[in-house]
Motif scaffolding. Structure first.
Motif, PDB file in Angstrom:
ATOM      1  N   TRP A 157       0.871  -1.184   0.000  1.00 32.74           N
ATOM      2  CA  TRP A 157       0.000   0.000   0.000  1.00 32.74           C
ATOM      3  C   TRP A 157       0.906   1.232   0.000  1.00 32.74           C
ATOM      4  N   ASP A 158       1.634   1.419  -1.100  1.00 35.02           N
ATOM      5  CA  ASP A 158       2.759   2.346  -1.087  1.00 35.02           C
ATOM      6  C   ASP A 158       2.549   3.613  -1.902  1.00 35.02           C
ATOM      7  N   ASP A 159       1.323   3.896  -2.310  1.00 32.31           N
ATOM      8  CA  ASP A 159       1.023   5.183  -2.929  1.00 32.31           C
ATOM      9  C   ASP A 159      -0.392   5.584  -2.528  1.00 32.31           C
ATOM     10  N   VAL A 160      -0.695   6.863  -2.616  1.00 33.71           N
ATOM     11  CA  VAL A 160      -1.965   7.379  -2.092  1.00 33.71           C
ATOM     12  C   VAL A 160      -3.188   6.818  -2.816  1.00 33.71           C
ATOM     13  N   PRO A 161      -3.245   6.806  -4.163  1.00 31.42           N
ATOM     14  CA  PRO A 161      -4.446   6.268  -4.811  1.00 31.42           C
ATOM     15  C   PRO A 161      -4.751   4.829  -4.409  1.00 31.42           C
ATOM     16  N   THR A 162      -3.709   4.006  -4.245  1.00 32.97           N
ATOM     17  CA  THR A 162      -3.924   2.617  -3.837  1.00 32.97           C
ATOM     18  C   THR A 162      -4.353   2.537  -2.380  1.00 32.97           C
ATOM     19  N   LEU A 163      -3.740   3.345  -1.531  1.00 32.25           N
ATOM     20  CA  LEU A 163      -4.089   3.345  -0.114  1.00 32.25           C
ATOM     21  C   LEU A 163      -5.553   3.726   0.100  1.00 32.25           C
ATOM     22  N   LYS A 164      -6.066   4.614  -0.734  1.00 38.15           N
ATOM     23  CA  LYS A 164      -7.437   5.103  -0.560  1.00 38.15           C
ATOM     24  C   LYS A 164      -8.499   4.060  -0.893  1.00 38.15           C
ATOM     25  N   ILE A 165      -8.120   2.960  -1.550  1.00 40.50           N
ATOM     26  CA  ILE A 165      -9.129   1.951  -1.881  1.00 40.50           C
ATOM     27  C   ILE A 165      -9.075   0.750  -0.945  1.00 40.50           C
ATOM     28  N   MET A 166      -8.369   0.869   0.173  1.00 38.50           N
ATOM     29  CA  MET A 166      -8.360  -0.217   1.159  1.00 38.50           C
ATOM     30  C   MET A 166      -9.776  -0.467   1.663  1.00 38.50           C
ATOM     31  N   ASN A 167     -10.128  -1.743   1.808  1.00 40.02           N
ATOM     32  CA  ASN A 167     -11.427  -2.069   2.386  1.00 40.02           C
ATOM     33  C   ASN A 167     -11.225  -2.592   3.808  1.00 40.02           C
ATOM     34  N   PRO A 168     -12.297  -2.810   4.571  1.00 41.57           N
ATOM     35  CA  PRO A 168     -12.151  -3.227   5.972  1.00 41.57           C
ATOM     36  C   PRO A 168     -11.309  -4.487   6.168  1.00 41.57           C
ATOM     37  N   GLU A 169     -11.431  -5.447   5.260  1.00 46.08           N
ATOM     38  CA  GLU A 169     -10.642  -6.668   5.430  1.00 46.08           C
ATOM     39  C   GLU A 169      -9.159  -6.424   5.170  1.00 46.08           C
ATOM     40  N   ASP A 170      -8.851  -5.514   4.231  1.00 51.97           N
ATOM     41  CA  ASP A 170      -7.451  -5.148   4.023  1.00 51.97           C
ATOM     42  C   ASP A 170      -6.884  -4.504   5.286  1.00 51.97           C
ATOM     43  N   MET A 171      -7.697  -3.681   5.935  1.00 53.36           N
ATOM     44  CA  MET A 171      -7.260  -3.033   7.174  1.00 53.36           C
ATOM     45  C   MET A 171      -7.043  -4.061   8.280  1.00 53.36           C
ATOM     46  N   ASP A 172      -7.953  -5.030   8.373  1.00 53.90           N
ATOM     47  CA  ASP A 172      -7.799  -6.078   9.390  1.00 53.90           C
ATOM     48  C   ASP A 172      -6.553  -6.920   9.128  1.00 53.90           C
ATOM     49  N   ALA A 173      -6.226  -7.102   7.847  1.00 52.85           N
ATOM     50  CA  ALA A 173      -5.088  -7.951   7.489  1.00 52.85           C
ATOM     51  C   ALA A 173      -3.766  -7.398   8.002  1.00 52.85           C
ATOM     52  N   ILE A 174      -3.693  -6.081   8.178  1.00 57.45           N
ATOM     53  CA  ILE A 174      -2.451  -5.501   8.717  1.00 57.45           C
ATOM     54  C   ILE A 174      -2.667  -5.001  10.150  1.00 57.45           C
ATOM     55  N   ASN A 175      -3.749  -5.514  10.771  1.00 58.01           N
ATOM     56  CA  ASN A 175      -4.013  -5.269  12.198  1.00 58.01           C
ATOM     57  C   ASN A 175      -4.166  -3.784  12.541  1.00 58.01           C
ATOM     58  N   MET A 176      -4.891  -3.068  11.713  1.00 51.98           N
ATOM     59  CA  MET A 176      -5.156  -1.665  12.012  1.00 51.98           C
ATOM     60  C   MET A 176      -6.140  -1.555  13.168  1.00 51.98           C
ATOM     61  N   THR A 177      -5.896  -0.610  14.059  1.00 49.35           N
ATOM     62  CA  THR A 177      -6.828  -0.348  15.152  1.00 49.35           C
ATOM     63  C   THR A 177      -8.038   0.410  14.617  1.00 49.35           C
ATOM     64  N   GLN A 178      -9.090   0.495  15.420  1.00 48.82           N
ATOM     65  CA  GLN A 178     -10.272   1.230  14.989  1.00 48.82           C
ATOM     66  C   GLN A 178      -9.943   2.703  14.770  1.00 48.82           C
ATOM     67  N   HIS A 179      -9.076   3.234  15.616  1.00 46.25           N
ATOM     68  CA  HIS A 179      -8.669   4.634  15.447  1.00 46.25           C
ATOM     69  C   HIS A 179      -7.960   4.836  14.112  1.00 46.25           C
ATOM     70  N   GLN A 180      -7.114   3.892  13.733  1.00 42.20           N
ATOM     71  CA  GLN A 180      -6.411   3.991  12.457  1.00 42.20           C
ATOM     72  C   GLN A 180      -7.371   3.844  11.281  1.00 42.20           C
ATOM     73  N   LYS A 181      -8.346   2.958  11.421  1.00 40.04           N
ATOM     74  CA  LYS A 181      -9.346   2.803  10.358  1.00 40.04           C
ATOM     75  C   LYS A 181     -10.142   4.092  10.182  1.00 40.04           C
ATOM     76  N   ASP A 182     -10.552   4.677  11.300  1.00 40.48           N
ATOM     77  CA  ASP A 182     -11.296   5.937  11.229  1.00 40.48           C
ATOM     78  C   ASP A 182     -10.438   7.037  10.610  1.00 40.48           C
ATOM     79  N   ALA A 183      -9.150   7.043  10.972  1.00 36.29           N
ATOM     80  CA  ALA A 183      -8.243   8.064  10.447  1.00 36.29           C
ATOM     81  C   ALA A 183      -8.103   7.941   8.933  1.00 36.29           C
ATOM     82  N   LEU A 184      -7.989   6.712   8.428  1.00 33.50           N
ATOM     83  CA  LEU A 184      -7.862   6.509   6.987  1.00 33.50           C
ATOM     84  C   LEU A 184      -9.132   6.950   6.265  1.00 33.50           C
TER      85      LEU A 184
END
Length: 411
Positions: A27-54
């Motif tokens: 997830w190394d550029d902004v356009p790609t990072l912006k299309i992360m879905n909830p399961e992608d976030m869970d796969a890298i163990n993002m916290t709820q605060h980080q998910k909300d921030a994204l």
């Protein structure tokens, strides 16, 4: 206009500590990072605060309001909660200006065209350890979604592309497009003529180009430290098709807006296997630093002989004067206002009379599939049309690959 620098996107909030992990997982550029879905976030163990921030930063990036990212994120409120705040609360708690509040609360007001919903990634159950392969899976999913959605596109465009064939060994039939030729100054000034036929492949294959920047990724050097040697342009698309955006002037507000809109669709072009290049006819290092990666995160190349720009004009540079081409041209003024409304900064450094455009070139020597000519200052190649043609070019490659396989290989 929001920057495509990852460092600018994540700011000083909770996503900053995730940068090494994002780089590792692709997830190394902004356009790609912006299309992360909830399961992608869970796969890298993002916290709820980080998910909300994204989610908040993605929303702000679409509206060129990233200056409020750190404050909104620090509130620990989710995006729906923030959108339900009153105008007074947004102003008093976050120092948001009245005009910015209107942009923030208008959920349909975006400075960039969003990716179509059909490109959204379906929920999926990961059966392997999170890795770069997740990104590959993601791009394959986008590709499949696009191919399904492309069947409802404009029939005339489909007919034009249906008979793409290689002629004389190297040249596609191709498509030439340009903005409308509207009269200027009540008809006293006629717009410059543009070519009707796609440029021959021979006009661009041997152009000498020099890479000025790499493709942007997290944490990389902002410019190539060592000067890369000149090379033939055909090396750019030797293995994969390419979109080449010919920039009239990187400090121009309209050129920056076009580059930003096109690069925002990078996940789609990645899924289609299309490379993205910006072509400049001047090498002003300060201008390149301002342009990349803020407005364009793809590779930037220098066309010293202006070969691509001459090809757009049928062998000669297509030029226009400021007075006749802008002041007395209602369409150019409308293009300027469109870019201005996106909150883009500008300067007047460099040569600005040489018109630009866009090429889509097939892999190897298969030729030019499409070219768009900037007839009026600030004319853009329609992004939907560019994506459509790239998709059909990809489908053609797949069909040719299937037809060349033996019956045993199909089994």
């Amino acid at each position: 206009m929001a920057s495509f620098s990852i460092e600018d996107f994540v700011g000083d909030g909770v996503l900053k500590e995730l940068i090494p992990k994002l780089l590792e997982e692709g997830w190394d550029d902004v356009p790609t990072l912006k299309i992360m879905n909830p399961e992608d976030m869970d796969a890298i163990n993002m916290t709820q605060h980080q998910k909300d921030a994204l989610e908040i930063r993605t929303y702000l990036h679409d509206r060129a309001l990233m200056q409020y990212g750190d404050k909104l994120e620090a509130s620990r409120k989710s995006l729906p909660e923030l959108l339900n705040l009153s105008t007074a609360d947004l102003s008093s708690q976050f120092g948001m200006r009245r005009g910015h509040i209107a942009s923030f609360t208008d959920r349909n007001n975006k400075c960039t065209d969003p990716l179509p919903k059909s490109y959204g990634l379906p929920a999926r159950k990961l059966t392997v350890t999170p890795s770069r392969s997740n990104t590959i899976y993601k791009m394959q999913t986008i590709r499949k979604s696009f191919c399904r959605s492309s069947t409802n596109n404009d029939r005339s465009l489909e007919e034009s592309l249906a008979d793409f064939k290689i002629k004389d060994g190297y040249i596609f039939k191709g498509i030439v497009a340009a903005g409308p030729a509207e009269p200027r100054a009540c008809g006293c000034i006629q717009p410059p003529p543009v070519v009707d036929n796609v440029a021959p492949y021979s006009a661009i294959e041997n152009i000498s180009v020099q890479r000025l920047t790499p493709e942007y990724k997290i944490g990389m050097e902002r410019l190539v430290k060592t000067k890369t040697p000149p090379m033939k342009a055909s090396e750019l698309w030797r293995d994969k098709p390419a979109v080449l955006l010919c920039i009239r002037r990187p400090g121009c507000i309209m050129c920056r807006a076009e580059a930003h809109q096109l690069y925002a669709k990078k996940p789609i072009f990645d899924a289609l296997g299309i490379q993205m290049f910006a072509v400049l006819h001047e090498h002003i290092e300060s201008e390149i630093k301002d342009f990349w990666p803020r407005y364009w995160g793809g590779v930037v190349v220098f066309d010293r002989t202006m070969g691509f720009f001459k090809a757009l004009g049928g062998g000669k540079l297509l030029k226009d004067k400021f007075l006749s081409g802008f002041v007395f041209n209602p369409r150019a003024i409308a293009n300027y206002k469109r870019a201005k409304s996106m909150g883009i900064e500008q300067n007047f450094k460099g040569e600005g009379e040489i018109k630009g455009g866009l090429f889509i070139v097939g892999p190897g020597g298969t030729g030019i599939a499409y070219q768009f000519i900037e007839r009026n200052f600030g004319d853009w190649a329609p992004v939907a049309e560019v994506v459509e043609i790239c998709a059909r070019l990809k489908n053609q490659q797949q069909d040719e690959g299937d037809s060349s396989r033996s019956p045993q290989e199909h089994k």
